[in-house]
Design an enzyme around this catalytic site. Structure first.
Site, PDB file in Angstrom:
ATOM      1  N   ASP A  37       1.505   6.283   7.216  1.00 40.94           N
ATOM      2  CA  ASP A  37       0.616   6.674   8.512  1.00 40.94           C
ATOM      3  C   ASP A  37       1.745   6.556   9.041  1.00 40.94           C
ATOM      4  O   ASP A  37       2.360   6.586   9.045  1.00 40.94           O
ATOM      5  CB  ASP A  37      -0.206   5.418   8.794  1.00 40.94           C
ATOM      6  CG  ASP A  37      -1.235   5.925  10.050  1.00 40.94           C
ATOM      7  OD1 ASP A  37      -0.974   6.882  10.702  1.00 40.94           O
ATOM      8  OD2 ASP A  37      -1.380   4.171  10.933  1.00 40.94           O
ATOM      9  N   ASN A  85     -11.242  11.819   8.157  1.00 38.05           N
ATOM     10  CA  ASN A  85      -9.831  12.968   9.229  1.00 38.05           C
ATOM     11  C   ASN A  85     -10.188  14.721   9.280  1.00 38.05           C
ATOM     12  O   ASN A  85      -9.908  15.800   9.902  1.00 38.05           O
ATOM     13  CB  ASN A  85      -8.519  13.744   7.799  1.00 38.05           C
ATOM     14  CG  ASN A  85      -8.465  12.235   7.648  1.00 38.05           C
ATOM     15  OD1 ASN A  85      -6.622  11.890   6.886  1.00 38.05           O
ATOM     16  ND2 ASN A  85      -7.591  11.159   8.941  1.00 38.05           N
TER      17      ASN A  85
END
Ligand code: FPP
Length: 263
Positions: A37, A85
């Site tokens: 991340d 996503n």
């Protein structure tokens, strides 16, 4: 200079080679997973487009895969693209898919050199044809490798994986292949995408966020969690070694007491 894990309080003073020497090869995580991340924030801090962060992130993937493989970590799962996503701007999704293809094109020879077996979890069928073709090729050409399993989570979501397993189990029950009373954790695990992977021991998440984000929900039951402030594009082999050393310094009790474990 010689160090032992208990002597060393501050890893910051040690070189990667010294950190590597501290890692106990007998107590490596059998299966390590990383939530990579912070690519977007890394780029924003430099006034760059988000995709620049993903591109740098891909280079870090290469470095971490090589380091894990050299340490002989048996299996590494990287959260490369979640089911959520797909909701990102189409341009970013398309860049991430192109980077995946580029990564496989560039890394296949290294996977072969390093005896790495490539695998995936998630709904790979959702990916664009070019990426799928490279995934199939990388799987086929590394199928006989006996070193580390590099597993990319692609269009992956933990809840979906569990629902998918339940659907398959229900179908098998309907067909009379399993008795409802026979269902246990071992049989259930055999219906998950990770059925061929070792037990998950360590999950690392970068960028200071402390969430699981729908990643390996069933498999994290007894995993150790390690959070670091480093953004993924800044994550280094040193950070990886420190995470593994931190893991090796923990006592895993699996519900028992310290006394029962004899320490
Ligand atoms: C999270 O950062 C990262 C991703 C959603 C994708 C991970 C992709 C890579 C590391 C590069 C390509 C990988 C391979 C295997 C080829 P973010 O964009 O959510 O960052 P932010 O939270 O700072 O916005």
């Amino acid at each position: 200079m010689e160090h032992t894990l208990t002597q060393v309080k501050n890893y910051a003073d040690l070189t990667p080679a010294e950190l590597r020497a501290l890692v106990d090869p007998m107590r490596l995580p059998r299966h390590m997973a990383i939530i990579m991340d912070g690519n977007g924030r890394w780029a924003a801090r430099r006034g760059l487009p988000r995709i620049a962060g993903h591109r740098k992130g891909m280079e870090v993937v290469r470095e971490v895969v090589t380091a894990c493989s050299r340490l002989h970590v048996p299996a590494l799962t990287l959260y490369a693209f979640s089911t959520e996503n797909w909701k990102r701007p189409p341009l970013e999704v398309s860049v991430l898919m192109s980077l995946l293809t580029l990564y496989l094109r560039q890394e296949l020879s290294l996977m072969k050199r390093d005896n790495i077996r490539f695998s995936t979890i998630g709904r790979v069928e959702d990916l664009p044809p070019e990426a799928r073709a490279w995934i199939e090729r990388a799987k086929a050409e590394t199928a006989g490798n006996t070193g580390m399993v590099l597993d990319l989570a692609l269009s992956y979501g933990g809840r979906w994986e569990i629902i998918d397993a339940v659907k398959k189990i229900a179908a098998d029950m309907k067909a009379g292949n399993i008795e409802p009373d026979a269902l246990d954790e071992k049989i259930f695990s055999g219906y998950l995408d990770t059925r061929y992977m070792p037990e998950l021991d360590l999950v690392i998440r970068t960028s200071g966020e402390q969430r699981i984000s729908n990643f390996l929900l069933w498999q994290t039951a007894y995993a150790e969690l390690y959070f670091t402030e480093a953004l993924w594009p800044d994550f280094t082999e040193r950070d990886l070694l420190v995470a593994i050393l931190d893991y090796q310094g923990r006592q895993r009790r699996f519900g028992k007491t310290s006394e029962q474990l004899g320490s």
